[in-house]
Design a protein around this motif. Structure first.
Motif, PDB file in Angstrom:
ATOM      1  N   ALA A  28     -25.129  27.226  -5.401  1.00 27.91           N
ATOM      2  CA  ALA A  28     -24.564  26.494  -4.258  1.00 27.91           C
ATOM      3  C   ALA A  28     -23.568  27.358  -3.495  1.00 27.91           C
ATOM      4  CB  ALA A  28     -23.911  25.197  -4.729  1.00 27.91           C
ATOM      5  N   ALA A  29     -22.892  28.264  -4.191  1.00 31.46           N
ATOM      6  CA  ALA A  29     -21.989  29.214  -3.522  1.00 31.46           C
ATOM      7  C   ALA A  29     -22.763  30.438  -3.039  1.00 31.46           C
ATOM      8  CB  ALA A  29     -20.865  29.635  -4.463  1.00 31.46           C
ATOM      9  N   HIS A  30     -23.630  30.975  -3.897  1.00 26.81           N
ATOM     10  CA  HIS A  30     -24.309  32.248  -3.601  1.00 26.81           C
ATOM     11  C   HIS A  30     -25.345  32.123  -2.481  1.00 26.81           C
ATOM     12  CE1 HIS A  30     -25.299  36.368  -4.436  1.00 26.81           C
ATOM     13  NE2 HIS A  30     -26.551  36.080  -4.770  1.00 26.81           N
ATOM     14  N   ILE A  31     -25.863  30.926  -2.270  1.00 28.96           N
ATOM     15  CA  ILE A  31     -26.899  30.713  -1.252  1.00 28.96           C
ATOM     16  C   ILE A  31     -26.438  31.159   0.141  1.00 28.96           C
ATOM     17  CG2 ILE A  31     -26.270  28.326  -0.665  1.00 28.96           C
ATOM     18  CD1 ILE A  31     -29.285  27.687  -0.583  1.00 28.96           C
ATOM     19  N   VAL A  32     -25.128  31.102   0.366  1.00 29.42           N
ATOM     20  CA  VAL A  32     -24.580  31.529   1.664  1.00 29.42           C
ATOM     21  C   VAL A  32     -24.990  32.974   1.957  1.00 29.42           C
ATOM     22  CG1 VAL A  32     -22.446  31.983   2.953  1.00 29.42           C
ATOM     23  CG2 VAL A  32     -22.637  29.935   1.511  1.00 29.42           C
ATOM     24  N   HIS A  33     -24.880  33.817   0.957  1.00 33.77           N
ATOM     25  CA  HIS A  33     -25.202  35.242   1.125  1.00 33.77           C
ATOM     26  C   HIS A  33     -26.685  35.451   1.409  1.00 33.77           C
ATOM     27  CE1 HIS A  33     -24.839  39.520   0.755  1.00 33.77           C
ATOM     28  NE2 HIS A  33     -25.636  39.561  -0.289  1.00 33.77           N
ATOM     29  N   HIS A  34     -27.519  34.589   0.880  1.00 33.78           N
ATOM     30  CA  HIS A  34     -28.969  34.752   1.038  1.00 33.78           C
ATOM     31  C   HIS A  34     -29.528  33.994   2.243  1.00 33.78           C
ATOM     32  CE1 HIS A  34     -30.328  37.045  -2.502  1.00 33.78           C
ATOM     33  NE2 HIS A  34     -29.136  36.676  -2.969  1.00 33.78           N
ATOM     34  N   SER A  35     -28.701  33.260   2.939  1.00 28.02           N
ATOM     35  CA  SER A  35     -29.203  32.399   4.017  1.00 28.02           C
ATOM     36  C   SER A  35     -29.615  33.162   5.271  1.00 28.02           C
ATOM     37  CB  SER A  35     -28.157  31.335   4.374  1.00 28.02           C
ATOM     38  OG  SER A  35     -26.974  31.948   4.866  1.00 28.02           O
ATOM     39  N   SER A  36     -29.215  34.405   5.394  1.00 26.25           N
ATOM     40  CA  SER A  36     -29.588  35.192   6.578  1.00 26.25           C
ATOM     41  C   SER A  36     -31.058  35.596   6.524  1.00 26.25           C
ATOM     42  CB  SER A  36     -28.724  36.453   6.669  1.00 26.25           C
ATOM     43  OG  SER A  36     -29.160  37.253   7.751  1.00 26.25           O
ATOM     44  N   THR A  37     -31.728  35.476   7.664  1.00 25.06           N
ATOM     45  CA  THR A  37     -33.123  35.919   7.744  1.00 25.06           C
ATOM     46  C   THR A  37     -33.211  37.377   8.200  1.00 25.06           C
ATOM     47  OG1 THR A  37     -33.295  35.047  10.000  1.00 25.06           O
ATOM     48  CG2 THR A  37     -34.004  33.597   8.197  1.00 25.06           C
ATOM     49  N   LYS A  38     -32.066  38.027   8.309  1.00 21.89           N
ATOM     50  CA  LYS A  38     -31.986  39.451   8.664  1.00 21.89           C
ATOM     51  C   LYS A  38     -31.475  40.219   7.445  1.00 21.89           C
ATOM     52  CE  LYS A  38     -32.575  38.337  13.076  1.00 21.89           C
ATOM     53  NZ  LYS A  38     -33.941  38.259  13.558  1.00 21.89           N
ATOM     54  N   MET A  39     -31.710  41.518   7.459  1.00 22.42           N
ATOM     55  CA  MET A  39     -31.170  42.359   6.399  1.00 22.42           C
ATOM     56  C   MET A  39     -30.447  43.530   7.056  1.00 22.42           C
ATOM     57  SD  MET A  39     -30.618  42.762   3.293  1.00 22.42           S
ATOM     58  CE  MET A  39     -30.696  43.724   1.798  1.00 22.42           C
ATOM     59  N   ASN A  40     -29.140  43.364   7.209  1.00 26.05           N
ATOM     60  CA  ASN A  40     -28.317  44.418   7.793  1.00 26.05           C
ATOM     61  C   ASN A  40     -26.889  44.261   7.279  1.00 26.05           C
ATOM     62  OD1 ASN A  40     -27.082  42.368   9.428  1.00 26.05           O
ATOM     63  ND2 ASN A  40     -28.780  42.559  10.874  1.00 26.05           N
ATOM     64  N   PHE A  41     -25.982  45.099   7.756  1.00 26.41           N
ATOM     65  CA  PHE A  41     -24.622  45.089   7.233  1.00 26.41           C
ATOM     66  C   PHE A  41     -23.912  43.749   7.439  1.00 26.41           C
ATOM     67  CE2 PHE A  41     -24.464  49.967   7.830  1.00 26.41           C
ATOM     68  CZ  PHE A  41     -25.040  50.154   6.569  1.00 26.41           C
ATOM     69  N   THR A  42     -24.307  42.982   8.465  1.00 33.52           N
ATOM     70  CA  THR A  42     -23.661  41.676   8.661  1.00 33.52           C
ATOM     71  C   THR A  42     -23.996  40.734   7.506  1.00 33.52           C
ATOM     72  OG1 THR A  42     -25.460  40.729   9.982  1.00 33.52           O
ATOM     73  CG2 THR A  42     -23.729  41.928  11.170  1.00 33.52           C
ATOM     74  N   THR A  43     -25.162  40.922   6.889  1.00 35.51           N
ATOM     75  CA  THR A  43     -25.546  40.099   5.739  1.00 35.51           C
ATOM     76  C   THR A  43     -24.573  40.311   4.581  1.00 35.51           C
ATOM     77  OG1 THR A  43     -27.855  40.283   6.427  1.00 35.51           O
ATOM     78  CG2 THR A  43     -27.450  39.531   4.175  1.00 35.51           C
ATOM     79  N   ALA A  44     -24.092  41.536   4.432  1.00 33.99           N
ATOM     80  CA  ALA A  44     -23.130  41.842   3.362  1.00 33.99           C
ATOM     81  C   ALA A  44     -21.849  41.035   3.539  1.00 33.99           C
ATOM     82  CB  ALA A  44     -22.823  43.336   3.344  1.00 33.99           C
ATOM     83  N   PHE A  45     -21.481  40.767   4.776  1.00 31.35           N
ATOM     84  CA  PHE A  45     -20.254  40.007   5.050  1.00 31.35           C
ATOM     85  C   PHE A  45     -20.447  38.497   4.910  1.00 31.35           C
ATOM     86  CE2 PHE A  45     -19.105  43.848   7.626  1.00 31.35           C
ATOM     87  CZ  PHE A  45     -17.987  44.198   6.883  1.00 31.35           C
ATOM     88  N   ARG A  46     -21.675  38.054   4.811  1.00 28.24           N
ATOM     89  CA  ARG A  46     -21.966  36.619   4.724  1.00 28.24           C
ATOM     90  C   ARG A  46     -21.705  36.168   3.289  1.00 28.24           C
ATOM     91  NH1 ARG A  46     -26.615  33.060   7.522  1.00 28.24           N
ATOM     92  NH2 ARG A  46     -26.263  34.504   9.227  1.00 28.24           N
ATOM     93  N   GLN A  47     -20.469  35.825   3.009  1.00 26.71           N
ATOM     94  CA  GLN A  47     -20.045  35.454   1.658  1.00 26.71           C
ATOM     95  C   GLN A  47     -19.466  34.035   1.663  1.00 26.71           C
ATOM     96  OE1 GLN A  47     -20.612  37.299  -1.017  1.00 26.71           O
ATOM     97  NE2 GLN A  47     -21.371  39.077   0.110  1.00 26.71           N
ATOM     98  N   SER A  48     -19.526  33.400   0.507  1.00 24.95           N
ATOM     99  CA  SER A  48     -19.073  32.017   0.392  1.00 24.95           C
ATOM    100  C   SER A  48     -17.582  31.917   0.098  1.00 24.95           C
ATOM    101  CB  SER A  48     -19.848  31.312  -0.722  1.00 24.95           C
ATOM    102  OG  SER A  48     -19.384  29.991  -0.872  1.00 24.95           O
ATOM    103  N   LEU A  49     -16.941  30.961   0.731  1.00 26.08           N
ATOM    104  CA  LEU A  49     -15.549  30.630   0.423  1.00 26.08           C
ATOM    105  C   LEU A  49     -15.444  29.879  -0.905  1.00 26.08           C
ATOM    106  CD1 LEU A  49     -14.596  29.227   3.949  1.00 26.08           C
ATOM    107  CD2 LEU A  49     -14.041  31.486   3.039  1.00 26.08           C
ATOM    108  N   MET A  50     -16.582  29.454  -1.425  1.00 13.28           N
ATOM    109  CA  MET A  50     -16.603  28.575  -2.595  1.00 13.28           C
ATOM    110  C   MET A  50     -16.708  29.315  -3.927  1.00 13.28           C
ATOM    111  SD  MET A  50     -16.235  25.628  -1.225  1.00 13.28           S
ATOM    112  CE  MET A  50     -16.768  24.399  -2.411  1.00 13.28           C
TER     113      MET A  50
END
Length: 198
Positions: A28-50
């Motif tokens: 439920a927390a980690h899904i935030v990181h995987h929710s991007s349909t792109k694979m680039n450096f912005t995906t690395a920043f997509r992290q959960s506050l939870m």
């Protein structure tokens, strides 16, 4: 002396990351990181506050209980995350001998893919050898381009939706489950997606 906590952290990260894909509460927390349909450096920043609520810190506690200085532990956590920033790219191809030991962009593209055969593979943060040892390794294949995102796809860029949609589903499903055993099963078994049940 710094290499030992670094090695321990790299090992513990593998288990944290694998658990984050196999235990619904952590997913439920980690899904935030995987929710991007792109694979680039912005995906690395997509992290959960939870992550603090989900209990990410529990996986680093063994190092502190074994006597490692908390500052050293948090330093190696930061170094591990810093290394992983650079594997979130489609620009870098395979890296020869380096691929045999270390996590690389090719390995991590597989990890973020939802293709059959790629899903739930390559959990390593730094050393891909853990995946090879524990049977969770998959090679990126030129004939099978990676499709990124999550099962069902969220189709939203709203940060609140991305952060809380799986938590809302987890809460609802847990409340609807009959009996304590069923509720615990929802929380701690393999995750299901809210998107598959709409």
């Amino acid at each position: 002396m710094f290499l030992l906590p670094l090695y321990c952290k790299i090992f513990l990260y593998y288990w944290f990351h694998k658990a984050s894909h196999h235990i619904h509460w952590l997913w439920a927390a980690h899904i935030v990181h995987h929710s991007s349909t792109k694979m680039n450096f912005t995906t690395a920043f997509r992290q959960s506050l939870m992550y603090p609520i989900a209990g990410m810190w529990v996986f680093w506690m063994p190092m502190i209980l074994l006597g490692f200085d908390p500052i050293t532990v948090f330093t190696v956590v930061a170094l591990n995350l810093a290394y992983q920033f650079f594997v979130h790219t489609q620009v870098v191809n395979k890296l020869g001998w380096f691929e045999k030991v270390f996590n690389t962009p090719s390995h991590h593209r597989v990890h973020h893919a939802i293709n059959k055969g790629y899903l739930d593979k390559n959990f390593a943060g730094v050393l891909i050898i853990w995946d090879k040892l524990f049977g969770t390794y998959a090679e990126e294949e030129a004939s099978k381009p990676c499709k990124y995102g999550i099962i069902g796809q969220l189709n939203s860029n709203n940060p609140l939706t991305i952060t809380f949609h799986q938590w809302a589903y987890l809460a609802k499903t847990t409340l609807n489950a009959k009996g304590l055993k069923a509720k615990l099963n929802v929380l701690f078994s393999y995750p299901t997606s809210a998107l598959k049940h709409k």
